[in-house]
Design a protein around this motif. Sequence first.
Motif, short mmCIF file in Angstrom:
data_model
loop_
_atom_site.label_atom_id
_atom_site.label_comp_id
_atom_site.label_asym_id
_atom_site.label_seq_id
_atom_site.Cartn_x
_atom_site.Cartn_y
_atom_site.Cartn_z
N GLN A 1 9.29 2.66 -22.38
CA GLN A 1 10.06 1.16 -22.77
C GLN A 1 11.52 1.32 -22.90
OE1 GLN A 1 8.07 -1.74 -25.28
NE2 GLN A 1 9.98 -1.25 -26.67
N ALA A 2 11.78 2.39 -23.52
CA ALA A 2 13.55 2.40 -23.44
C ALA A 2 14.11 2.49 -22.32
CB ALA A 2 13.58 3.63 -24.59
N GLN A 3 13.33 3.38 -21.38
CA GLN A 3 14.05 3.35 -20.20
C GLN A 3 14.07 2.23 -19.28
OE1 GLN A 3 11.66 6.62 -18.00
NE2 GLN A 3 13.59 8.00 -18.47
N LEU A 4 13.02 1.46 -19.62
CA LEU A 4 13.02 0.15 -18.88
C LEU A 4 14.22 -0.89 -19.22
CD1 LEU A 4 9.28 -0.63 -18.80
CD2 LEU A 4 10.55 -0.04 -16.79
N PHE A 5 14.32 -0.60 -20.71
CA PHE A 5 15.44 -1.52 -21.17
C PHE A 5 16.82 -1.05 -20.82
CE2 PHE A 5 12.70 -4.01 -23.86
CZ PHE A 5 12.44 -3.53 -25.02
N ILE A 6 17.10 0.34 -20.38
CA ILE A 6 18.41 0.50 -20.22
C ILE A 6 18.57 0.44 -18.46
CG2 ILE A 6 19.79 2.69 -19.61
CD1 ILE A 6 19.65 2.13 -22.55
N ASP A 7 17.40 0.30 -17.83
CA ASP A 7 17.28 -0.30 -16.33
C ASP A 7 17.80 -1.46 -16.39
OD1 ASP A 7 15.19 -1.37 -14.00
OD2 ASP A 7 16.64 0.24 -13.63
N MET A 8 17.17 -2.49 -17.31
CA MET A 8 17.72 -3.71 -17.29
C MET A 8 19.25 -3.87 -17.65
SD MET A 8 15.28 -5.62 -16.34
CE MET A 8 15.72 -7.13 -17.04
N LEU A 9 19.82 -3.15 -18.64
CA LEU A 9 21.18 -2.73 -19.02
C LEU A 9 22.01 -2.67 -17.71
CD1 LEU A 9 23.24 -2.62 -21.21
CD2 LEU A 9 22.87 -0.37 -21.32
N MET A 10 21.42 -1.51 -17.06
CA MET A 10 22.16 -1.34 -15.76
C MET A 10 22.23 -2.34 -14.75
SD MET A 10 23.24 1.53 -16.14
CE MET A 10 23.18 1.43 -17.79
N MET A 11 21.20 -3.20 -14.55
CA MET A 11 21.05 -4.31 -13.77
C MET A 11 22.02 -5.39 -14.19
SD MET A 11 17.60 -6.61 -12.40
CE MET A 11 17.51 -7.67 -14.26
N VAL A 12 21.94 -5.79 -15.47
CA VAL A 12 22.62 -6.89 -15.81
C VAL A 12 24.19 -6.65 -15.92
CG1 VAL A 12 23.16 -8.28 -17.85
CG2 VAL A 12 20.73 -7.85 -17.29
N GLU B 1 18.22 2.45 -12.91
CA GLU B 1 17.58 3.95 -13.14
C GLU B 1 16.69 4.24 -12.00
OE1 GLU B 1 19.88 4.00 -16.53
OE2 GLU B 1 19.04 5.64 -15.11
N ARG B 2 16.34 5.58 -11.66
CA ARG B 2 15.74 6.03 -10.31
C ARG B 2 14.82 6.89 -10.95
NH1 ARG B 2 21.27 5.39 -9.07
NH2 ARG B 2 21.55 4.15 -7.06
N ASN B 3 13.58 6.95 -9.85
CA ASN B 3 12.46 7.92 -10.35
C ASN B 3 12.75 8.90 -9.48
OD1 ASN B 3 11.61 7.42 -7.61
ND2 ASN B 3 10.17 5.62 -8.07
N LYS B 4 11.89 10.15 -9.52
CA LYS B 4 12.09 11.44 -9.00
C LYS B 4 12.70 11.30 -7.39
CE LYS B 4 10.57 16.22 -8.67
NZ LYS B 4 9.30 17.20 -8.61
N LYS B 5 11.65 10.34 -6.77
CA LYS B 5 11.54 10.27 -5.23
C LYS B 5 12.86 9.68 -4.77
CE LYS B 5 8.38 8.27 -1.77
NZ LYS B 5 8.05 6.76 -1.82
#
Length: 359
Positions: A308-319, A325-329
């Motif tokens: 969940q924290a990673q999802l929040f930071i991913d939203m921070l990056m988007m906004v 944020e990226r997955n391994k692939k």
Amino acid sequence: MADHNDQNLTPSDLLLAETQSWNQLYFFIEHVTLKCALQLGIPNAITKHGKPMTLSKLMSSLSISPSKYPYFHRLTRILVRYGLLILQKHEDNNVDDGDDSKGYYSLAPTDRYIMKDGPWNSMEDQDSFFFKAWNCLGDWFRNEDPSKFYTAYGDLFWTKLSRDTSSGNWFHANMARDSRSFMNVLIGNEFKDVFKGLTSLVDVGGGTGTVAMAITKKFPDMKCIVLDLPPIVANLQGSENLEFVAGDMFQKIPAANAVLLKSILHDWNDEEFVKILKNCKDAITRSGKVIIIDMVMENPELDDEAFQAQLFIDMLMMVFLGSKERNKKEWEKLFFDAGFTSYKIILTLGLRSVIELYP
Ligand SMILES: C[S@@+](CC[C@H](N)C(=O)[O-])C[C@H]1O[C@@H](n2cnc3c(N)ncnc32)[C@H](O)[C@@H]1O
Ligand SMILES: O=c1cc(-c2ccc(O)c(O)c2)oc2c(O)c(O)ccc12
């Protein structure tokens, strides 16, 4: 006649859906009450007191009128629910609800992090700057702007920071806190091998040098360069083995054994990501490496709370940056697009992983 939307829901489903929708709709109250706790100075008051406090003691230390007791204990009740505070019940458990002998409040371990190195303790002084970008997020999905931050300010995040001294100082203080905390974990345990044997390193986008200073302290024989934008490094003083260089990582990166990228690549889209890595590849020796400290999404090592924290930071990056944020692939594809031949996820420390990339 049941509304067509409800016809497939049983009464208990409907009641569950009601609970879920209230929790989703009022999720922001966690944020508001946490900010209220910081605004009032609750964590600092308990820390200063040096031991668990009764509610009355806490209120008087915050100069809050006793008349507010019936409301204040409801604030601390929700802070206990979120795990910001711990309530140690009074031995005599049948005290009245809200009675001062109800128990003693102390800080949860996470709260000590929040106060010392966490993101929160700086939010207050840049409330409008930080939160203005989040307002009316839906507008951004209906325009062509590169980020919601751009919609809010008419400027890209890095441009705005370089023009607005107070926001820039606030941001880099946040990054320094994050880096101090992360480096204490990284260099303080056996994973210092990441930097072992390196004679030179460029910390690309190294900001005000927190990471580089930690590394050069631990490895005095290493020559470190911090590359960052001119306004960031202009007045920073290096040392015998630490040099601040003003530059643009999209143009050129100084030559070294290795390049470090902490919280850099998640700031940029795929094309920019590959451009940065190609410049890193030109900068390192054939036996060198690129060290990346960033998040790997959908990491099986992480629990749901970390995800969940990673999802929040991913939203921070988007906004803020229109990035992700990226997955391994996704990481792996871009590594190979940039011409690297192999990589290794060395370890995962909390939300971030340390990845080594080889030319
Ligand atoms: C999220 S911060 C990370 C700072 C530091 N690496 C850390 O983790 O604490 C991103 C950094 O990239 C720098 N930066 C942005 N654009 C850059 C560019 N074109 N060339 C060099 N540095 C840049 C910013 O000034 C900022 O210091
Ligand atoms: O506005 C913010 C932006 C960022 C941020 C931007 C790019 C990155 O690459 C990164 O790693 C963090 O981080 C923050 C933060 O950490 C705070 O505590 C408060 C505000 C911010």
